[in-house]
Scaffold this active site. Structure first.
Site: not given
Ligand code: R5P
Length: 303
Positions: A45, A105, A199, A201, A234
């Protein structure tokens, strides 16, 4: 474990968890401690059952269990092990969790969202763990919710050992401002310049874009992109393209935790990254791997 010197850890026992095999043997060897590999059964299970196959009463237990994918399974195994070690009468319990899941998180980013690492650390402490050692926990305040003693290894300098052997005109690049301190440390070891990329996001789509580097000239340089982890790849792919478009001769990447989700490897290689360096907090085959057993053991010994 404080009173015993190097090589004299008669009382310590290293419990190698189901996700600890990449480091447990090395840590036991460095500590001069007995290694006991934990037994694991999986039921039809999906439930698991861990077993510590010998008495550990009165001993200082060092559980080695990383929490890479499947994170939740490895976390449950860790909690079961800690509780079992506690019930079996271990004198102290140290959890060595080389890659600690949920570090990103670290707070509720929107109303109603879990601060998952905080919940996990509370449960870990309640399961009997006195001390927690982890490697590169994304942010230095990520462990605040753990009430026991905390040990953090930041191995970016150690990660530069193999890099320095392969590179002659280094320039260190942080893919975002959050990695700037790592870049500074790496550049000190490599004796070169460093900078970061601006950068961004998108909070809704998660899409990352890179605007400009804060300073520096990449012309003909062998760029080393440093980061705490590679997840989808990425960030590194974008940083690599950015570096080449600004005249870099070569791009390699050094990241502590190689999660390498989905097609991260191909994504990075297609962006021109010639070499990947990582550490054995997570097992991975397509990179130059640095073993952290010694550094982790030294931290355990000198606390
Ligand atoms: C972001 O704050 C972290 O330091 C990494 O740059 C990020 O978690 C890398 O994630 P990914 O490979 O998906 O771009």
């Amino acid at each position: 474990m404080k009173s015993q010197g190097r090589g004299g850890r008669g009382n310590a026992v290293v419990l190698g968890g189901p996700a600890g095999s990449n480091l447990d043997g090395g840590i036991a060897r460095e500590l001069g401690a007995e290694l006991v590999r934990v037994h694991l059964r999986n039921f039809p299970d999906g439930e698991c059952l861990v077993k510590i196959p010998q008495s550990i009463r009165g001993r200082d237990a060092v559980i080695v269990q990383s929490t890479y994918f499947p994170q939740d399974t490895h976390i449950m195994q860790l909690l079961f092990l800690a509780d079992t070690a506690s019930r079996m009468g271990a004198r102290s319990i140290t959890a060595v969790v080389p890659y600690l899941a949920y570090m990103r998180q670290n707070k509720s980013f929107a109303d109603g969202e879990a601060a998952s690492i905080s919940a996990l650390l509370k449960v870990l402490y309640a399961s009997g763990v006195d001390s927690l050692l982890t490697v590169e926990p994304h942010r230095s305040d990520a462990l605040f919710a753990f009430k026991g003693s905390k040990l953090i290894l930041n191995p970016i300098d150690r990660l530069m050992d193999p890099v320095s052997k392969n590179i002659r005109r280094p320039f260190v690049l942080a893919p975002d401002k959050g990695s700037l301190e790592r870049a500074r440390v790496a550049a000190t070891v490599l004796n070169c310049d460093y900078t970061y990329i601006d950068k961004e996001r998108n909070p809704v789509t998660g899409e990352v874009s890179m605007r400009d580097a804060a300073s520096g000239n990449f012309e003909d340089k062998e760029i080393v992109v440093v980061d705490d982890m590679i997840s989808t790849g990425g960030t590194i792919a974008l940083a690599s393209r950015f570096a080449y478009s600004h005249g870099a001769a070569d791009v390699s990447v050094a990241a502590v935790h190689l999660l390498m989700c989905n097609s991260a490897y191909n994504r990075i290689r297609h962006a021109g990254v010639s070499r990947i360096y990582g550490t054995n907090t997570i097992p991975y085959e397509n990179a130059v791997m640095v073993d952290l057993s010694k550094e982790i053991s030294e931290l355990l010994e000198w606390r």
